[in-house]
Design a protein around this motif. Structure first.
Motif, mmCIF file in Angstrom:
data_model
loop_
_atom_site.group_PDB
_atom_site.id
_atom_site.type_symbol
_atom_site.label_atom_id
_atom_site.label_comp_id
_atom_site.label_asym_id
_atom_site.label_seq_id
_atom_site.Cartn_x
_atom_site.Cartn_y
_atom_site.Cartn_z
ATOM 1 N N THR A 1 0.804 -1.225 0.000
ATOM 2 C CA THR A 1 0.000 0.000 0.000
ATOM 3 C C THR A 1 0.840 1.280 0.000
ATOM 4 O O THR A 1 0.292 2.367 -0.217
ATOM 5 C CB THR A 1 -0.935 0.027 1.220
ATOM 6 O OG1 THR A 1 -0.148 -0.028 2.422
ATOM 7 C CG2 THR A 1 -1.899 -1.157 1.194
ATOM 8 N N THR A 2 2.140 1.166 0.264
ATOM 9 C CA THR A 2 3.006 2.346 0.246
ATOM 10 C C THR A 2 2.917 3.017 -1.122
ATOM 11 O O THR A 2 2.958 2.360 -2.160
ATOM 12 C CB THR A 2 4.458 1.960 0.527
ATOM 13 O OG1 THR A 2 4.522 1.217 1.738
ATOM 14 C CG2 THR A 2 5.336 3.196 0.644
ATOM 15 N N ARG A 3 2.818 4.345 -1.122
ATOM 16 C CA ARG A 3 2.657 5.077 -2.382
ATOM 17 C C ARG A 3 3.978 5.727 -2.819
ATOM 18 O O ARG A 3 4.739 6.223 -1.995
ATOM 19 C CB ARG A 3 1.581 6.152 -2.239
ATOM 20 C CG ARG A 3 0.202 5.602 -1.882
ATOM 21 C CD ARG A 3 -0.849 6.710 -1.958
ATOM 22 N NE ARG A 3 -0.455 7.850 -1.124
ATOM 23 C CZ ARG A 3 -0.897 9.098 -1.312
ATOM 24 N NH1 ARG A 3 -1.723 9.365 -2.314
ATOM 25 N NH2 ARG A 3 -0.506 10.066 -0.499
ATOM 26 N N PHE A 4 4.196 5.698 -4.131
ATOM 27 C CA PHE A 4 5.388 6.282 -4.726
ATOM 28 C C PHE A 4 4.988 7.193 -5.882
ATOM 29 O O PHE A 4 3.903 7.056 -6.451
ATOM 30 C CB PHE A 4 6.324 5.188 -5.256
ATOM 31 C CG PHE A 4 6.861 4.257 -4.208
ATOM 32 C CD1 PHE A 4 8.024 4.553 -3.518
ATOM 33 C CD2 PHE A 4 6.196 3.070 -3.911
ATOM 34 C CE1 PHE A 4 8.515 3.685 -2.547
ATOM 35 C CE2 PHE A 4 6.678 2.206 -2.948
ATOM 36 C CZ PHE A 4 7.848 2.514 -2.259
ATOM 37 N N GLN A 5 5.898 8.091 -6.241
ATOM 38 C CA GLN A 5 5.669 9.004 -7.359
ATOM 39 C C GLN A 5 6.897 8.950 -8.273
ATOM 40 O O GLN A 5 7.705 9.872 -8.292
ATOM 41 C CB GLN A 5 5.411 10.420 -6.848
ATOM 42 C CG GLN A 5 4.762 11.345 -7.853
ATOM 43 C CD GLN A 5 4.248 12.623 -7.193
ATOM 44 O OE1 GLN A 5 4.170 12.721 -5.968
ATOM 45 N NE2 GLN A 5 3.872 13.587 -8.015
ATOM 46 N N PRO A 6 7.044 7.866 -9.040
ATOM 47 C CA PRO A 6 8.278 7.643 -9.804
ATOM 48 C C PRO A 6 8.613 8.807 -10.731
ATOM 49 O O PRO A 6 7.746 9.360 -11.410
ATOM 50 C CB PRO A 6 7.964 6.377 -10.608
ATOM 51 C CG PRO A 6 6.860 5.704 -9.859
ATOM 52 C CD PRO A 6 6.054 6.810 -9.266
ATOM 53 N N VAL A 7 9.911 9.148 -10.762
ATOM 54 C CA VAL A 7 10.370 10.295 -11.546
ATOM 55 C C VAL A 7 11.473 9.846 -12.501
ATOM 56 O O VAL A 7 12.358 9.065 -12.133
ATOM 57 C CB VAL A 7 10.840 11.426 -10.605
ATOM 58 C CG1 VAL A 7 11.951 10.954 -9.672
ATOM 59 C CG2 VAL A 7 11.292 12.645 -11.379
ATOM 60 N N TYR A 8 11.389 10.320 -13.729
ATOM 61 C CA TYR A 8 12.319 9.912 -14.785
ATOM 62 C C TYR A 8 13.690 10.533 -14.567
ATOM 63 O O TYR A 8 13.812 11.721 -14.283
ATOM 64 C CB TYR A 8 11.755 10.327 -16.137
ATOM 65 C CG TYR A 8 12.487 9.810 -17.338
ATOM 66 C CD1 TYR A 8 13.155 8.583 -17.335
ATOM 67 C CD2 TYR A 8 12.504 10.546 -18.523
ATOM 68 C CE1 TYR A 8 13.802 8.099 -18.447
ATOM 69 C CE2 TYR A 8 13.147 10.079 -19.659
ATOM 70 C CZ TYR A 8 13.801 8.860 -19.613
ATOM 71 O OH TYR A 8 14.452 8.390 -20.730
ATOM 72 N N VAL A 9 14.738 9.743 -14.734
ATOM 73 C CA VAL A 9 16.093 10.200 -14.457
ATOM 74 C C VAL A 9 16.489 11.415 -15.300
ATOM 75 O O VAL A 9 17.191 12.315 -14.821
ATOM 76 C CB VAL A 9 17.097 9.040 -14.633
ATOM 77 C CG1 VAL A 9 17.171 8.569 -16.083
ATOM 78 C CG2 VAL A 9 18.482 9.428 -14.114
ATOM 79 N N LEU A 10 16.030 11.481 -16.542
ATOM 80 C CA LEU A 10 16.374 12.632 -17.376
ATOM 81 C C LEU A 10 15.731 13.913 -16.848
ATOM 82 O O LEU A 10 16.306 15.006 -16.974
ATOM 83 C CB LEU A 10 15.939 12.390 -18.826
ATOM 84 C CG LEU A 10 16.811 11.429 -19.639
ATOM 85 C CD1 LEU A 10 16.262 11.288 -21.057
ATOM 86 C CD2 LEU A 10 18.253 11.895 -19.689
ATOM 87 N N ASP A 11 14.543 13.792 -16.256
ATOM 88 C CA ASP A 11 13.889 14.961 -15.667
ATOM 89 C C ASP A 11 14.643 15.436 -14.424
ATOM 90 O O ASP A 11 14.766 16.641 -14.182
ATOM 91 C CB ASP A 11 12.444 14.637 -15.306
ATOM 92 C CG ASP A 11 11.579 14.352 -16.523
ATOM 93 O OD1 ASP A 11 11.937 14.813 -17.625
ATOM 94 O OD2 ASP A 11 10.553 13.664 -16.376
ATOM 95 N N VAL A 12 15.130 14.501 -13.631
ATOM 96 C CA VAL A 12 15.919 14.859 -12.449
ATOM 97 C C VAL A 12 17.212 15.551 -12.870
ATOM 98 O O VAL A 12 17.607 16.571 -12.294
ATOM 99 C CB VAL A 12 16.224 13.617 -11.591
ATOM 100 C CG1 VAL A 12 17.132 13.975 -10.424
ATOM 101 C CG2 VAL A 12 14.930 12.994 -11.076
ATOM 102 N N ALA A 13 17.872 15.010 -13.895
ATOM 103 C CA ALA A 13 19.104 15.612 -14.388
ATOM 104 C C ALA A 13 18.855 17.031 -14.892
ATOM 105 O O ALA A 13 19.665 17.940 -14.652
ATOM 106 C CB ALA A 13 19.710 14.754 -15.496
ATOM 107 N N GLU A 14 17.742 17.233 -15.575
ATOM 108 C CA GLU A 14 17.414 18.568 -16.082
ATOM 109 C C GLU A 14 17.154 19.537 -14.934
ATOM 110 O O GLU A 14 17.578 20.703 -14.972
ATOM 111 C CB GLU A 14 16.197 18.492 -17.002
ATOM 112 C CG GLU A 14 15.782 19.817 -17.624
ATOM 113 C CD GLU A 14 16.844 20.400 -18.557
ATOM 114 O OE1 GLU A 14 16.870 21.639 -18.712
ATOM 115 O OE2 GLU A 14 17.635 19.627 -19.123
ATOM 116 N N ALA A 15 16.474 19.072 -13.901
ATOM 117 C CA ALA A 15 16.200 19.918 -12.736
ATOM 118 C C ALA A 15 17.500 20.347 -12.063
ATOM 119 O O ALA A 15 17.664 21.513 -11.670
ATOM 120 C CB ALA A 15 15.308 19.172 -11.743
ATOM 121 N N ILE A 16 18.433 19.419 -11.925
ATOM 122 C CA ILE A 16 19.721 19.738 -11.312
ATOM 123 C C ILE A 16 20.469 20.769 -12.157
ATOM 124 O O ILE A 16 21.023 21.741 -11.637
ATOM 125 C CB ILE A 16 20.559 18.455 -11.154
ATOM 126 C CG1 ILE A 16 19.901 17.518 -10.129
ATOM 127 C CG2 ILE A 16 21.993 18.774 -10.749
ATOM 128 C CD1 ILE A 16 20.478 16.115 -10.125
#
Length: 320
Positions: free
Chosen positions: A187-202
């Motif tokens: 039941t634990t909830r996650f919000q998966p995020v794409y690695v390319l989006d994380v790299a762009e944010a950084i």
């Protein structure tokens, strides 16, 4: 974003890791000179192909050692800290790496006159968390804010992509086992995020430091899933039917205690990881996120087929 970055030096701690390699690639593409600070430079040589000859240079550093950290940030205009561990072993302890190591990077960056610092933490970082991992992440954030108040802190949910530790791990398990465990009932909830989006944010955080100085961003994908939903989606993608068996937290903790005690092996599960699963891993309702960075996050479903095909019964030519 202006011209800040092109031709200037950025030091990326942990640049050969899962997220790091994409950060290095993104920064090199925009003309940065990239210093990849890692414990084993010989295992980071592949990063050099992200740029032109001499543009990307791996160097040896240990975030627990202040002298090597100071050397790694010398001459840098920007610094990215991606160093983190998922379990403890030997001198690699949560507090030493994720709390004190973060403090070392931030203090050295401030002393060197670095203009921008992006520190990558994690959703769930909390000084009151029952999990040592999350407490050390919170301590790291506090240490960074104290030593380098203008730092940008980014907290991703679970990150997915070709080298991820989540979907690849469970897909491998599905090849060998007739059942997959759903700790706590899934039941634990996650919000998966794409690695390319994380790299762009950084990259955006350090390329426009005035706009993001002192801010914290929580990074999650466009949809929230339960653990059970993610396992169902993964199994459908690889074309395999497996039983999804609920595993109570108490039993999972016992299993984690046994697995983490086996010497010379990377544990498949630890007691601390079970504690983390007792809390949802999603972006807070009031948290700034991708929208504040001008990024539209990528959905999970179109990306999974691009790297999970190796787990299908007939590989790439299967129809999941």
């Amino acid at each position: 974003m202006g011209n800040f970055g092109r031709g200037q030096l950025v030091t990326v701690f942990g640049g050969s890791g899962f997220i790091g390699r994409y950060v290095v690639r993104r920064l090199a593409r925009e003309g940065w000179q990239v210093r990849v600070a890692v414990r084993r430079p010989d295992q980071a040589l592949f990063c050099k192909t992200a740029g032109q000859v001499g543009q990307v240079v791996p160097v040896a550093v240990n975030v627990r050692d202040q002298a090597s950290v100071r050397a790694a940030v010398s001459g840098a205009s920007a610094v990215v800290n991606l160093v983190g561990i998922l379990f403890q072993g030997g001198p690699q302890r949560f507090d030493a790496v994720q709390a004190q190591g973060a403090a070392n990077v931030a203090a050295a960056s401030a002393a060197a006159g670095v203009r921008a610092l992006a520190h990558v933490s994690a959703i769930g970082a909390d000084p009151q968390s029952p999990a040592a991992y999350a407490r050390s992440k919170a301590a790291g954030e506090a240490n960074v804010a104290k030593a380098f108040p203008a730092a940008t802190i980014l907290r991703p949910s679970i990150v997915f992509g070709p080298e991820d530790e989540f979907f690849n791990r469970f897909a491998k398990m599905a090849l060998l086992s007739p059942a997959l465990p759903l700790i706590g009932g899934g039941t634990t909830r996650f919000q998966p995020v794409y690695v390319l989006d994380v790299a762009e944010a950084i990259a955006r955080a350090i390329e426009n430091p005035e706009a993001h100085a002192g801010k914290t961003y929580e990074l999650g994908g466009p949809r929230i899933y339960s653990f059970r939903e993610l396992m169902t989606l993964m199994l459908a993608e690889i074309g395999r039917k497996r039983c999804l068996c609920s595993l109570p937290f108490a039993l999972a903790s016992l299993q984690g205690a046994v697995l983490q005690s086996i010497p010379f092996m990377r544990p498949a599960l630890t007691v601390d990881q079970v504690k983390l699963l007792k809390r949802d891993n999603v972006v807070g309702p009031q948290a700034a996120g991708f929208a504040a960075l001008g990024i539209t996050p990528t959905a999970l479903e179109p990306i999974l087929p691009t790297y999970l095909d190796r787990y299908r019964p007939h590989g790439y030519y299967s129809r999941a």
